[in-house]
Design a protein around this motif. Sequence first.
Motif: not given
Lengths: 381, 381
Positions: A159, A162, A171, A207
């Motif tokens: 988290e 991100r 990512w 991701a």
Amino acid sequence: MRVLHTADWHLGKTLRGVSLHEDQAHVLDQVFKAVVEEGVEVLLIAGDVYDKASPSEAAMKLYSDFLERVHEQTDAAIVVIAGNHDSGQRLGTASKLFDRRRILVRGPIERDETPLILEDEHGKIAISALPYGEIYSARRAFEAEDIRSPEDVLRAQIEAARARVPDDARWVVVAHAFVTNCQPTETERRLSVGTVETVSAAIFEGANYVALGHLHRPQTAGGNAIRYSGSPLAFGFDEAGTTKSMTVFDLDGQGQVVNLKTVDFEPLRQVREVRGLLEDLVSEAKANPSDDYIRAILLDDGALIEPAAQLRPHYPNILQTLREKKQDLVMSSAGRAQSKLDDPVGVIGEFLTYVRGEGATEREEGVVKGVLDRPVLEDAK
Amino acid sequence: MRVLHTADWHLGKTLRGVSLHEDQAHVLDQVFKAVVEEGVEVLLIAGDVYDKASPSEAAMKLYSDFLERVHEQTDAAIVVIAGNHDSGQRLGTASKLFDRRRILVRGPIERDETPLILEDEHGKIAISALPYGEIYSARRAFEAEDIRSPEDVLRAQIEAARARVPDDARWVVVAHAFVTNCQPTETERRLSVGTVETVSAAIFEGANYVALGHLHRPQTAGGNAIRYSGSPLAFGFDEAGTTKSMTVFDLDGQGQVVNLKTVDFEPLRQVREVRGLLEDLVSEAKANPSDDYIRAILLDDGALIEPAAQLRPHYPNILQTLREKKQDLVMSSAGRAQSKLDDPVGVIGEFLTYVRGEGATEREEGVVKGVLDRPVLEDAK
């Protein structure tokens, strides 16, 4: 962007007391060669760089020389995270002094998990480096007392990461964890009981690729996009004969993993088992001497005089000699004091009655008999 | 160019078993403050960053946090060398990945001793970082078997460094050595016998400034241009009451050292001695309690019950209690078996006759008497 993913180097490791230094230098040369020959643009090292928190100078020199070589002789960016075998603090010392455009070494967990941002012709790629961290250090880092499991730790890290990935960036996540339903080897199995230590692959949502370390077998943990590269060397006889590899792929403009392949390592010495009567094994060893790391399993029945000493002239790295005793061999030596051993299933039934008030069920007896019928391996020196 | 020179931090050190961690964090804050307030453009750390080859995680965190703070919050360049207490390999791990424009951390000796090149309005300044190295590692690095002393080591390093200094650059050398005729404290004295370990200041010829580490007292080793900054803290009672400092100066366009000054450290706790009768010391301690690191020297004649325990409530960091016994006090307890102790000079004469066939000369007797007349310090617990 071309990516190379490797992990679990365990520099400084020994195999039954024998240093693997040369073997490790040999495989790191192969990683370097792959970086050059595959035109790798970013090298991901997903934890367990070292085998222990306070590594030897020789192990640190291997690591240091390798990274400096990649940095000086190639244009590849480098991302390294600490694994559970590393000391995050030691691995990450002064890492913010590294060249920020190309290097991200993450030792301890960071609350502000800032990615390395690279660019290719399609735009930005953000690489988040999520080191292994104990529950208590994660609680401190995130000031969150509700972190209670390895999955909680990783979720908090993801988290945090991100939140700092630019909207227009693809990512990549680098992490060190035991993903549910993946296959550990003996080494990692010892560290975990049941599923308490595992994390669900679902937490990596969003991701484009997850470069995992921790498990030593190359494997996917959900399609091609969540993978263990595996370790570059076999670290135990349970991995004897397996092929070790690193993973190379391209991340395309849409963030898809394409052209994924594994590049096999060629170990300096194999880890392997030989099996047979001592006399036959000695003949075979004489005919084909080898400095592989060898475990010999002897099928002989009678007494043997120092079998390892007979094999060592031809197998200088013989590390273990076991004898495979048949069950009836064990039984044959039973005297009066061991009479109950004639009926091991009965003994277990008695024990169960003692601790829980009733004997073995038919199913349980089946399990016991299955185990008893297996050959027994035993150290023979 | 404004330069700050410090050395001999010995992070991780303990004083008679008590951690100096807080004290060291306190002085590093002062180094950071000086870098900011003095507008320092390059920070030189001349070795013995750590107190031992394999430092604790806490010590590494102090070092790492400090360097990262300087790197992120100031524009100062940073040069660090390993001292004799550091593991060059550990300190220098992955150091070639550091931002090359601003950072040079030199762990092991390098044959190719490339300086950090900085620029000011007058042109280039080359900073050569010459870490401490054992004779054998220097022989390996330079492939020179004729390296036989610390001076040979440093001379080889300086020659290698000089060859890579641009002709138009001013030259600063950072080194860790014991320069002849300088004043060590007890800590460093233990490491050297006579002048075997010392190097002549003359070998630094051509350098505009030599930033030295190793000796803990701030001092020059030849004008203002060859200096020990000294350690930031007193590490023993022989340094009690001394003021510790770092050195700040400007290197002008002609390479002259100008505006040189020392910036005093304010320790979190002093290292100091108190001296007197126990009763008086206890009264003084009650009146002025202190968490300084204290050694008490007791002048009482008779038996004392746990003097340290009486002082500790007011001096929580009392580290040592000694009794200053007068010679005649020792004598007074002599019984029949000790009768020879009434004539210690005679005993020594007999011993000399025994080992070399003749007694003490007049000059030797003078030395012996001089020693015997001195007060004796002894642990009193």
